[in-house]
Design a protein around this motif. Structure first.
Motif, PDB file in Angstrom:
ATOM      1  N   VAL A  82       3.375   1.181  -8.262  1.00  0.00           N
ATOM      2  CA  VAL A  82       3.035   2.011  -7.103  1.00  0.00           C
ATOM      3  C   VAL A  82       1.978   1.348  -6.216  1.00  0.00           C
ATOM      4  N   GLY A  83       1.926  -0.002  -6.224  1.00  0.00           N
ATOM      5  CA  GLY A  83       0.843  -0.662  -5.508  1.00  0.00           C
ATOM      6  C   GLY A  83       1.215  -1.658  -4.435  1.00  0.00           C
ATOM      7  N   TYR A  84       2.517  -1.932  -4.241  1.00  0.00           N
ATOM      8  CA  TYR A  84       2.900  -2.998  -3.309  1.00  0.00           C
ATOM      9  C   TYR A  84       3.596  -2.382  -2.094  1.00  0.00           C
ATOM     10  N   PHE A  85       3.022  -2.615  -0.909  1.00  0.00           N
ATOM     11  CA  PHE A  85       3.547  -2.016   0.317  1.00  0.00           C
ATOM     12  C   PHE A  85       3.551  -3.056   1.425  1.00  0.00           C
ATOM     13  N   ARG A  86       4.636  -3.077   2.199  1.00  0.00           N
ATOM     14  CA  ARG A  86       4.783  -3.996   3.319  1.00  0.00           C
ATOM     15  C   ARG A  86       5.350  -3.236   4.514  1.00  0.00           C
ATOM     16  N   ASN A  87       4.966  -3.669   5.712  1.00  0.00           N
ATOM     17  CA  ASN A  87       5.425  -2.981   6.920  1.00  0.00           C
ATOM     18  C   ASN A  87       6.381  -3.814   7.760  1.00  0.00           C
ATOM     19  N   GLU A  88       6.681  -5.051   7.332  1.00  0.00           N
ATOM     20  CA  GLU A  88       7.553  -5.904   8.137  1.00  0.00           C
ATOM     21  C   GLU A  88       9.000  -5.409   8.094  1.00  0.00           C
ATOM     22  N   ALA A 131      -3.098   2.283   0.312  1.00  0.00           N
ATOM     23  CA  ALA A 131      -1.854   3.017   0.060  1.00  0.00           C
ATOM     24  C   ALA A 131      -1.864   3.652  -1.323  1.00  0.00           C
ATOM     25  N   MET A 132      -2.412   2.950  -2.311  1.00  0.00           N
ATOM     26  CA  MET A 132      -2.507   3.516  -3.661  1.00  0.00           C
ATOM     27  C   MET A 132      -3.398   4.756  -3.686  1.00  0.00           C
ATOM     28  N   THR A 133      -4.429   4.760  -2.850  1.00  0.00           N
ATOM     29  CA  THR A 133      -5.281   5.946  -2.732  1.00  0.00           C
ATOM     30  C   THR A 133      -4.479   7.119  -2.205  1.00  0.00           C
ATOM     31  N   GLN A 134      -3.629   6.863  -1.214  1.00  0.00           N
ATOM     32  CA  GLN A 134      -2.761   7.911  -0.694  1.00  0.00           C
ATOM     33  C   GLN A 134      -1.760   8.391  -1.745  1.00  0.00           C
TER      34      GLN A 134
END
Length: 294
Positions: free
Chosen positions: A163-169, A276-279
């Motif tokens: 639940v820790g990897y986020f990308r916006n591309e 993002a992990m906080t969210q």
């Protein structure tokens, strides 16, 4: 309940650093890594005021241990389980897989420590989720779910899985290969969301989780319930609960469909998005409050 994001983020960073940065690969073949993981998770829960129960069972490679803490509800046999496996494969320090999930598990349990739930809240860190234990029937979640069934507990389960990897591309999010191509347009193309994935029996849980999550989190949430023949949705501890007839959701950044560091030495703490992990943590804690009637 409003949650202060600053200590959440700081604690998430610490948990991932200790598990993936300090301890590293966490496998039964390296007993000291398992002992260190159990010691760290237990010490965090004890510092919060929880009584930690070790649930030990026989895996294909010997003794393995789940860690369990609870907040009793007024309805003892109605249980909301939040779980995350703490083991890794041998090739990776496992920051996203699955220290990120253990970190969110620990922080969610801290945020909810003083609630008075209608349903019992159970937080579990599972052993032996990674191969080869799934194929050998030795998963910690399989043992826990089967024992819960024998006790006739009524469970809904939330599985934290990467639940820790986020990308916006654009194009940073792939679609599972087993999804028919004519349905691909339904799926996001950017890896900037949390997925809440259920089987068909979990649709009511999915709806309730979504309502609770969105009350406290600005993060995008992609909710979907699919037939279990879409094999990608069975690749974590949620499947152990489905096999016992329990509704369950896999909460995930979608793993190898997004994260190029999956099962690689490069799955390190610096690759994660702690904002993002906080969210994620805030949303999961809010959803559990709704599910448990806090």
């Amino acid at each position: 309940m409003a949650f202060d994001p600053t200590p959440i983020r700081e604690n998430l960073v610490q948990h991932v650093d200790r598990l993936a940065g300090l301890i590293g690969p966490r496998i039964l073949a390296k007993p000291e890594s398992i002992s260190a993981s159990i010691g760290y998770i237990s010490s965090m829960w004890q510092a919060m005021g929880y009584e930690v129960r070790e649930e030990t069972y026989k895996s294909s490679d010997g003794s393995a241990t789940n860690l369990v803490v609870e907040i009793p509800g007024t309805s003892a046999d109605d249980v909301v389980v939040l779980g995350a496996h703490y083991d890794t494969v041998a090739t990776t320090p496992g920051a996203d897989d699955n220290a990120s999930a253990v970190a969110v598990l620990l922080e969610t349990s801290r945020l909810l420590k003083d609630v008075s739930p209608g349903k019992t809240l159970r937080f579990v860190s599972f052993a032996c989720e990674e191969a080869p234990y799934m194929s050998l029937g030795s998963m910690g979640s399989q043992y826990h779910a089967s024992q819960a069934k024998l006790r006739d507990e009524q469970i809904v389960m939330l599985c934290l899985e990467m639940v820790g990897y986020f990308r916006n591309e654009p194009g940073s999010q792939k679609v599972p290969e087993t999804i028919p191509k004519f349905l691909h347009w339904l799926f996001p193309k950017r890896g900037n969301f949390l997925a809440a994935v259920g089987n068909l029996n979990s649709w009511q849980l999915s709806w309730a989780f979504r309502r609770g999550f969105k009350k406290a989190s600005r993060l995008g949430l992609f909710s979907i319930c699919l037939p279990e023949k879409i094999h990608e949705i069975r690749r974590s501890d949620n499947s152990s609960f489905w096999d016992q007839g329990y509704p369950a959701l896999m909460l995930t950044d979608t793993s190898f469909l997004r994260n190029p560091h999956y099962h690689q030495p490069s799955d390190t703490p610096d690759t994660l998005d702690y904002d993002a992990m906080t969210q994620v943590t805030q949303g999961v804690a809010s959803a559990i409050q709704k599910l448990a009637r806090c």
